[in-house]
Design a protein around this motif. Sequence first.
Motif, PDB file in Angstrom:
ATOM      1  N   LYS A 103       0.837  -1.199   0.000  1.00  0.00           N
ATOM      2  CA  LYS A 103       0.000   0.000   0.000  1.00  0.00           C
ATOM      3  C   LYS A 103       0.881   1.262   0.000  1.00  0.00           C
ATOM      4  CE  LYS A 103      -4.424  -1.579   0.820  1.00  0.00           C
ATOM      5  NZ  LYS A 103      -5.707  -1.081   0.327  1.00  0.00           N
ATOM      6  N   ARG A 104       2.067   1.146   0.650  1.00  0.00           N
ATOM      7  CA  ARG A 104       2.941   2.328   0.774  1.00  0.00           C
ATOM      8  C   ARG A 104       3.502   2.806  -0.556  1.00  0.00           C
ATOM      9  NH1 ARG A 104       6.058   0.889   6.389  1.00  0.00           N
ATOM     10  NH2 ARG A 104       4.223   1.180   7.726  1.00  0.00           N
ATOM     11  N   GLN A 105       3.278   2.040  -1.612  1.00  0.00           N
ATOM     12  CA  GLN A 105       3.639   2.528  -2.932  1.00  0.00           C
ATOM     13  C   GLN A 105       2.976   3.892  -3.181  1.00  0.00           C
ATOM     14  OE1 GLN A 105       3.514   0.131  -6.791  1.00  0.00           O
ATOM     15  NE2 GLN A 105       1.453   0.976  -6.822  1.00  0.00           N
ATOM     16  N   GLY A 106       1.857   4.145  -2.494  1.00  0.00           N
ATOM     17  CA  GLY A 106       1.146   5.396  -2.718  1.00  0.00           C
ATOM     18  C   GLY A 106       1.340   6.410  -1.600  1.00  0.00           C
ATOM     19  N   LEU A 107       2.479   6.301  -0.902  1.00  0.00           N
ATOM     20  CA  LEU A 107       2.735   7.170   0.257  1.00  0.00           C
ATOM     21  C   LEU A 107       2.623   8.657  -0.085  1.00  0.00           C
ATOM     22  CD1 LEU A 107       3.294   6.615   3.178  1.00  0.00           C
ATOM     23  CD2 LEU A 107       5.733   6.531   2.682  1.00  0.00           C
ATOM     24  N   ASN A 108       3.097   9.028  -1.266  1.00  0.00           N
ATOM     25  CA  ASN A 108       3.041  10.445  -1.629  1.00  0.00           C
ATOM     26  C   ASN A 108       1.986  10.764  -2.672  1.00  0.00           C
ATOM     27  OD1 ASN A 108       5.283  11.112   0.054  1.00  0.00           O
ATOM     28  ND2 ASN A 108       6.581  10.068  -1.462  1.00  0.00           N
ATOM     29  N   ASP A 109       1.185   9.768  -3.004  1.00  0.00           N
ATOM     30  CA  ASP A 109       0.191   9.969  -4.058  1.00  0.00           C
ATOM     31  C   ASP A 109      -0.889   8.906  -3.910  1.00  0.00           C
ATOM     32  OD1 ASP A 109      -1.320   9.975  -6.357  1.00  0.00           O
ATOM     33  OD2 ASP A 109       0.390  10.049  -7.736  1.00  0.00           O
ATOM     34  N   PHE A 110      -2.046   9.336  -3.402  1.00  0.00           N
ATOM     35  CA  PHE A 110      -3.105   8.356  -3.091  1.00  0.00           C
ATOM     36  C   PHE A 110      -3.563   7.574  -4.312  1.00  0.00           C
ATOM     37  CE2 PHE A 110      -5.393  12.279  -4.122  1.00  0.00           C
ATOM     38  CZ  PHE A 110      -6.387  11.820  -4.970  1.00  0.00           C
ATOM     39  N   THR A 111      -3.334   8.119  -5.519  1.00  0.00           N
ATOM     40  CA  THR A 111      -3.803   7.393  -6.711  1.00  0.00           C
ATOM     41  C   THR A 111      -2.952   6.155  -6.979  1.00  0.00           C
ATOM     42  OG1 THR A 111      -2.460   8.621  -8.320  1.00  0.00           O
ATOM     43  CG2 THR A 111      -4.609   9.549  -7.763  1.00  0.00           C
ATOM     44  N   LYS A 112      -1.811   6.048  -6.278  1.00  0.00           N
ATOM     45  CA  LYS A 112      -0.934   4.893  -6.486  1.00  0.00           C
ATOM     46  C   LYS A 112      -1.083   3.833  -5.393  1.00  0.00           C
ATOM     47  CE  LYS A 112       2.530   6.962  -9.426  1.00  0.00           C
ATOM     48  NZ  LYS A 112       2.143   8.384  -9.503  1.00  0.00           N
ATOM     49  N   ILE A 113      -1.993   4.036  -4.449  1.00  0.00           N
ATOM     50  CA  ILE A 113      -2.223   3.016  -3.403  1.00  0.00           C
ATOM     51  C   ILE A 113      -3.003   1.866  -4.036  1.00  0.00           C
ATOM     52  CG2 ILE A 113      -3.308   2.516  -1.177  1.00  0.00           C
ATOM     53  CD1 ILE A 113      -3.203   5.547  -0.571  1.00  0.00           C
ATOM     54  N   PRO A 114      -2.462   0.625  -4.000  1.00  0.00           N
ATOM     55  CA  PRO A 114      -3.233  -0.466  -4.606  1.00  0.00           C
ATOM     56  C   PRO A 114      -4.583  -0.620  -3.901  1.00  0.00           C
ATOM     57  CG  PRO A 114      -1.194  -1.301  -3.611  1.00  0.00           C
ATOM     58  CD  PRO A 114      -1.177   0.189  -3.457  1.00  0.00           C
ATOM     59  N   ASN A 115      -5.630  -0.779  -4.690  1.00  0.00           N
ATOM     60  CA  ASN A 115      -6.994  -0.850  -4.157  1.00  0.00           C
ATOM     61  C   ASN A 115      -7.317  -2.252  -3.670  1.00  0.00           C
ATOM     62  OD1 ASN A 115      -9.072   1.421  -6.110  1.00  0.00           O
ATOM     63  ND2 ASN A 115      -6.974   1.675  -5.411  1.00  0.00           N
ATOM     64  N   GLY A 116      -7.982  -2.335  -2.519  1.00  0.00           N
ATOM     65  CA  GLY A 116      -8.468  -3.639  -2.083  1.00  0.00           C
ATOM     66  C   GLY A 116      -8.427  -3.806  -0.577  1.00  0.00           C
ATOM     67  N   VAL A 117      -9.347  -4.632  -0.066  1.00  0.00           N
ATOM     68  CA  VAL A 117      -9.399  -4.956   1.361  1.00  0.00           C
ATOM     69  C   VAL A 117      -9.637  -6.455   1.517  1.00  0.00           C
ATOM     70  CG1 VAL A 117     -10.328  -2.726   2.096  1.00  0.00           C
ATOM     71  CG2 VAL A 117     -11.897  -4.562   1.440  1.00  0.00           C
ATOM     72  N   ASN A 118      -9.538  -6.922   2.767  1.00  0.00           N
ATOM     73  CA  ASN A 118      -9.850  -8.324   3.042  1.00  0.00           C
ATOM     74  C   ASN A 118     -11.354  -8.477   3.256  1.00  0.00           C
ATOM     75  OD1 ASN A 118      -9.191  -6.835   5.643  1.00  0.00           O
ATOM     76  ND2 ASN A 118     -10.176  -8.669   6.425  1.00  0.00           N
ATOM     77  N   GLY A 119     -11.804  -9.720   3.439  1.00  0.00           N
ATOM     78  CA  GLY A 119     -13.233  -9.947   3.680  1.00  0.00           C
ATOM     79  C   GLY A 119     -13.610 -11.417   3.545  1.00  0.00           C
ATOM     80  N   LEU A 120     -12.857 -12.146   2.733  1.00  0.00           N
ATOM     81  CA  LEU A 120     -13.212 -13.526   2.408  1.00  0.00           C
ATOM     82  C   LEU A 120     -13.422 -14.396   3.647  1.00  0.00           C
ATOM     83  CD1 LEU A 120     -13.628 -15.484   0.133  1.00  0.00           C
ATOM     84  CD2 LEU A 120     -11.171 -15.586  -0.230  1.00  0.00           C
TER      85      LEU A 120
END
Length: 527
Positions: free
Chosen positions: A331-348
């Motif tokens: 997720k920290r790939q998008g530390l300086n740019d929220f558009t680069k945070i990989p999308n997704g959460v847990n739930g299964l």
Amino acid sequence: MSTILIKNGTVVNDDSQQRADVLIKDGIIVDVQYNISVGDGEDVEIVDATDKLVIPGGIDPHTHLQLPFMGMTAVDDFESGTRAALAGGTTMIIDFVIGDKSEGLIKSWQKWRGWADPKVCCDYGLSVAVTKWSPEIAEEMEELTKPEYGVNSFKFFLAYKGSFMINDSEFFEAMQQCSKIGALARVHAENGSAIEKKQQELLALGVTGPEGHTQSRPEELEGEAANRACVLAAQANCPLYVVHVMSKPAAKAIAEHRVKGHVVFGEPIAAGLALDGRGYYDKDWDKAASLVMSPPLSRDPSTPEALMDLLASDQLQVTGTDNCTFQCCQKRQGLNDFTKIPNGVNGLEDQMSIVWEKGVHSGKLSPMRFVAVTSSTAAKIFGCYPRKGRIAPGSDADVVVWDPKRTRVISQSTHHQKVDYNVFEGMRVHGVAEVTICRGKTVWRDGQLSVEKGTGRYVPLSPFNDFVFGTINRKKEMSRPVNVVRDLPSHTLRPAAQEGSKSPRRSLENKDYLADTTNFTRSNQTG
Ligand SMILES: *[C@@H]1O[C@H](CO)[C@@H](O)[C@H](O)[C@H]1NC(C)=O
Ligand SMILES: *[C@@H]1O[C@H](CO)[C@@H](O)[C@H](O)[C@H]1NC(C)=O
Ligand SMILES: *[C@@H]1O[C@H](CO)[C@@H](O)[C@H](O)[C@H]1NC(C)=O
Ligand SMILES: *[C@@H]1O[C@H](CO)[C@@H](O)[C@H](O)[C@H]1NC(C)=O
Ligand SMILES: CC(=O)N[C@H]1CO[C@H](CO)[C@@H](O)[C@@H]1O
């Protein structure tokens, strides 16, 4: 194989609830009756379900295991993801093939089979995403509906401009193709163009954190896209399934179209039923980023309950999880740019408990409705009912002994997924899967998993499934084009007649045309 007898439980299907024992042999349910007894000599595993419910295993119609996305790969793969699913009482998943645009749909489907088959611990089906449009793609879609591929749904993105998104005219043609080949269209409804514009504006203003994610995706844009998708689907005579309904405007659009008689289904997800989007403003970056998914969680705190109410009243139909888990460091790939945070959460792993807690324990859903939204309706929509989604003789033995009274506290430290956070951290839920039986084998009991990877099977799903297409063909008939046959005004007739006298061939054609439409009009009236 083995024989299992589940004694003294209450069997719950989507339409009935009764005290009964369940006898399982060689992976299939063979008997459901009060007080079943077995011979003394038989080697039978007895499962005591006194004071427990016996329900069909959950079906999660929306997962993205080991998905390559935004330059990285989701950490839960087909093994860890399905293991976790079984621990939570889910016994079947439908995953999305989202291939590289450069390779064809069939190639991508083969790649997913290659990833999943050696690893899956429960049965699975596949839905295929269409991220570009051409006549070749249309042909591949048709090919994929054949039994050897077994695909009966396709997914389209109205978001992720520049990568997955297709435009409205392409989307419309693709849905016409779905209608023709008997497939269900599934849509990620957001307005990708407007979002892109907003993202740029926010970044330019220096809003770079996860709060930018929610601000760039107001729920009205989800509502607009959901409505647009419903309108276009009805015009294309195509059944529609809106994935991850996250907001009231989107849910309202779906409900309105259902009232009009359109064939449309809505899927809220576990995260959206339990959480709201205020967390995007959390001071802790990792915590805020862990919630980044699209569409985002609604910032309106009354949304989760409202979505549950709609699920209770059948304005929304099925629950899924949508997910796709990325580690904190990913997720920290998008530390300086929220558009680069990989999308997704847990739930299964947690979805069954979440839906029980927020739905049944809170008094909104009956146990039967719980079974419908977590299992039976998905089986019906995707055409594997009653093989899946039902406790009855002849059905696959995917069965859960559910303890409605027991509670547990959800935590990353105890979950079975690989991902290093859990968006439901600390939540105490009623409703726990005591025992999970998958394909007639006890795979989860006393908090212990005993699964073997690669034992799940691919479930081919057939096109023109009646639950979805039952009214579509009649709708096609009823909406056939109508042509009104008129006596043409004399001044327009004269030149035609003159022309006709000069060229007999042309006038014959003209008469044929009129004769045809007269027939058509008549049959249209009587039909
Ligand atoms: C259940 O079946 C057993 C064995 O057939 C019988 O002895 C017993 O009376 C039955 N119990 C009830 C409650 O019907
Ligand atoms: C089921 O209930 C009956 C009577 O209510 C009891 O005798 C029997 O031991 C129970 N069976 C199991 C497996 O718990
Ligand atoms: C959609 O994209 C196609 C190219 O794939 C293009 O020909 C068409 O004009 C576009 N339509 C709209 C409405 O943008
Ligand atoms: C999205 O919103 C824009 C406004 O930004 C609007 O012009 C457009 O029609 C909407 N639909 C699509 C497909 O972009
Ligand atoms: C709700 C949610 O988390 N959705 C995400 C699931 O994963 C896909 C792929 O990463 C994302 O596109 C969704 O936003």
